[in-house]
Design a protein around this motif. Structure first.
Motif, PDB file in Angstrom:
ATOM      1  N   MET A   1       0.849  -1.209   0.000  1.00  0.00           N
ATOM      2  CA  MET A   1       0.000   0.000   0.000  1.00  0.00           C
ATOM      3  C   MET A   1       0.876   1.248   0.000  1.00  0.00           C
ATOM      4  N   ARG A   2       0.460   2.275  -0.758  1.00  0.00           N
ATOM      5  CA  ARG A   2       1.213   3.525  -0.857  1.00  0.00           C
ATOM      6  C   ARG A   2       0.816   4.454   0.288  1.00  0.00           C
ATOM      7  N   TRP A   3       1.531   4.305   1.396  1.00  0.00           N
ATOM      8  CA  TRP A   3       1.185   5.082   2.580  1.00  0.00           C
ATOM      9  C   TRP A   3       1.423   6.576   2.366  1.00  0.00           C
ATOM     10  N   GLY A   4       2.493   6.932   1.658  1.00  0.00           N
ATOM     11  CA  GLY A   4       2.769   8.346   1.407  1.00  0.00           C
ATOM     12  C   GLY A   4       1.644   9.006   0.639  1.00  0.00           C
ATOM     13  N   ALA A   5       1.154   8.318  -0.402  1.00  0.00           N
ATOM     14  CA  ALA A   5       0.051   8.863  -1.190  1.00  0.00           C
ATOM     15  C   ALA A   5      -1.225   8.954  -0.354  1.00  0.00           C
ATOM     16  N   TYR A   6      -1.489   7.901   0.461  1.00  0.00           N
ATOM     17  CA  TYR A   6      -2.690   7.916   1.305  1.00  0.00           C
ATOM     18  C   TYR A   6      -2.704   9.133   2.224  1.00  0.00           C
ATOM     19  N   PHE A   7      -1.602   9.375   2.927  1.00  0.00           N
ATOM     20  CA  PHE A   7      -1.570  10.497   3.871  1.00  0.00           C
ATOM     21  C   PHE A   7      -1.561  11.841   3.145  1.00  0.00           C
ATOM     22  N   ALA A   8      -0.883  11.920   1.991  1.00  0.00           N
ATOM     23  CA  ALA A   8      -0.861  13.184   1.247  1.00  0.00           C
ATOM     24  C   ALA A   8      -2.248  13.553   0.740  1.00  0.00           C
ATOM     25  N   VAL A   9      -2.949  12.572   0.157  1.00  0.00           N
ATOM     26  CA  VAL A   9      -4.297  12.843  -0.353  1.00  0.00           C
ATOM     27  C   VAL A   9      -5.242  13.156   0.802  1.00  0.00           C
ATOM     28  N   SER A  10      -5.152  12.383   1.884  1.00  0.00           N
ATOM     29  CA  SER A  10      -6.019  12.636   3.040  1.00  0.00           C
ATOM     30  C   SER A  10      -5.806  14.047   3.584  1.00  0.00           C
ATOM     31  N   LEU A  11      -4.545  14.447   3.766  1.00  0.00           N
ATOM     32  CA  LEU A  11      -4.251  15.775   4.302  1.00  0.00           C
ATOM     33  C   LEU A  11      -4.689  16.871   3.338  1.00  0.00           C
ATOM     34  N   SER A  12      -4.586  16.598   2.048  1.00  0.00           N
ATOM     35  CA  SER A  12      -5.017  17.584   1.065  1.00  0.00           C
ATOM     36  C   SER A  12      -6.520  17.854   1.175  1.00  0.00           C
ATOM     37  N   VAL A  13      -7.307  16.776   1.280  1.00  0.00           N
ATOM     38  CA  VAL A  13      -8.759  16.949   1.423  1.00  0.00           C
ATOM     39  C   VAL A  13      -9.087  17.530   2.794  1.00  0.00           C
ATOM     40  N   ILE A  14      -8.329  17.121   3.814  1.00  0.00           N
ATOM     41  CA  ILE A  14      -8.552  17.647   5.164  1.00  0.00           C
ATOM     42  C   ILE A  14      -8.319  19.150   5.220  1.00  0.00           C
ATOM     43  N   SER A  15      -7.388  19.663   4.404  1.00  0.00           N
ATOM     44  CA  SER A  15      -7.159  21.113   4.373  1.00  0.00           C
ATOM     45  C   SER A  15      -8.428  21.861   3.982  1.00  0.00           C
TER      46      SER A  15
END
Length: 382
Positions: A1-15
């Motif tokens: 699983m691409r953990w870096g992509a998961y957290f980056a996308v999540s944080l982007s939407v969270i912004s």
């Protein structure tokens, strides 16, 4: 699983959640200060819903042309520009247009971002990973009113902080992979009726939570003020509801990986019904604070479980299409909720907000008990 992509996308939407948590209450309080009534404030709160419906139509076609990461970055940057104009051009008609544009821009980010998150999630962790994203999003909205209370509502700092957050969210997506494959028709919005007929409890849960989120950030502060609370206490009520949403999403996600998701879905609907009915009864007692926590947790649980149930049924194009339908239903909820509650609050009863949420929750409980959800295999094949 691409953990870096998961957290980056999540944080982007969270912004986006933090930016909206700052700007939506600020817009409502500014209109209240200008002398506008509940219905006019409800119209302003509902305007982005029209943009949501438009965004659901164009998201797939644009993503096929530009690529998911590029399109998400462009929408975040253009959304930041629109929020900046809210601070510079303070006029009710202009704000209506800007809120419409913000609805389009941020809807595209939600459709593609939530599809991306669900695509990345491993099935055995899906409940927890979707709930972790949901918790972060709820916490971002909680932080919005808290930060707004600290920096004050008498200036435009909340708008400019929202601008900075959206720009930051766009930068997080640079170089990320693992996005769903999208063709020009994936998120065209066609097939909403079939989606609702196949999964009616999920459809209603999305509409309910969309209306809930719109009214909590825009009309709950006004509800508190009209019931005799100070502006600070009213904003604290908003924060308390979002605390409930944030605090219990991870436990709900954990349970969703270990028990019947349909049973959990029903339980959240019952909890939302009971907490909504209880708000007018205990509004001026200390019991209101734990009840607001339950109110937020049960509503947030409905949406988290809806995303989990969709993610286990669809992949790639079908997943993007399903999330486009979620966006359309979100737009309907955001449109109907503030308009109906704003009108009912002004012309029927001052407790319209919790009572109409109770009515929607009752409809959901009846629907999920009578119809349930089809098997995963049937939906995956469709």
């Amino acid at each position: 699983m691409r953990w870096g992509a998961y957290f980056a996308v999540s944080l982007s939407v969270i912004s986006i959640g933090l930016a909206l948590g700052l700007t939506m209450p600020l817009v409502s309080l500014r209109l209240e200060g200008w002398g506008y009534g509940n219905f006019a404030i409800g119209v302003m709160a509902a305007t982005p819903a029209v943009g949501v419906l438009l965004g659901a139509v164009i998201a797939g076609r644009l993503a096929a042309r530009l690529g998911t990461p590029t399109l998400m970055r462009l929408c975040l940057l253009s959304g930041a520009f629109s929020v900046g104009l809210l601070a510079l051009l303070q006029s009710y008609p202009v704000w209506l247009l800007l809120r419409l544009l913000i609805g389009v821009q941020l809807t595209v980010v939600f459709i593609l971002g939530e599809s991306w998150i669900n695509q990345l999630a491993l099935e055995k962790w899906r409940g927890r990973l979707v709930a972790l994203y949901g918790t972060g999003y709820a916490l971002s909205q909680l932080a919005g009113p808290v930060v707004l209370g600290l920096i004050g509502t008498g200036n435009d700092a909340g708008f400019w902080l929202g601008v900075a957050l959206l720009i930051g969210g766009s930068l997080l997506l640079i170089g990320r992979g693992g996005a769903p494959r999208v063709d020009p028709h994936s998120a065209s919005g066609r097939g909403l009726g079939r989606f609702c007929l196949n999964l009616p409890p999920i459809a209603l849960a999305v509409v309910l939570f969309a209306g809930f989120e719109a009214i909590i950030l825009t009309l709950l502060p006004i509800y508190g003020i009209r019931q005799g609370f100070s502006q600070a206490v009213s904003l604290a009520m908003v924060s308390t509801v979002v605390v409930g949403d944030a605090a219990l999403q991870l436990p709900i996600g954990w349970l969703a990986d270990r028990m019947s998701r349909q049973t959990l879905f029903k339980a959240c609907g019952v909890a939302l019904l009971l907490s909504s009915l209880g708000i007018p009864l205990v509004l001026h007692s200390p019991l209101i604070w734990p009840l607001l926590v339950l109110f937020g947790a049960s509503a947030g649980g409905l949406f988290t479980l809806a995303l989990i149930l969709i993610g286990e049924r669809y992949r790639d194009d079908a997943l993007v299409r399903a999330n486009a339908h979620v966006a359309q239903l979100w737009g309907i909820g955001c449109l109907v909720g503030p308009l109906a509650i704003g009108a009912a609050s002004q012309w029927l009863t001052g407790h319209a907000l919790p009572l109409m949420m109770a009515l929607g929750a009752f409809g959901f409980v009846v629907l999920v008990w009578r119809h349930g959800l089809p098997a995963v295999e049937a939906e995956t094949a469709s």
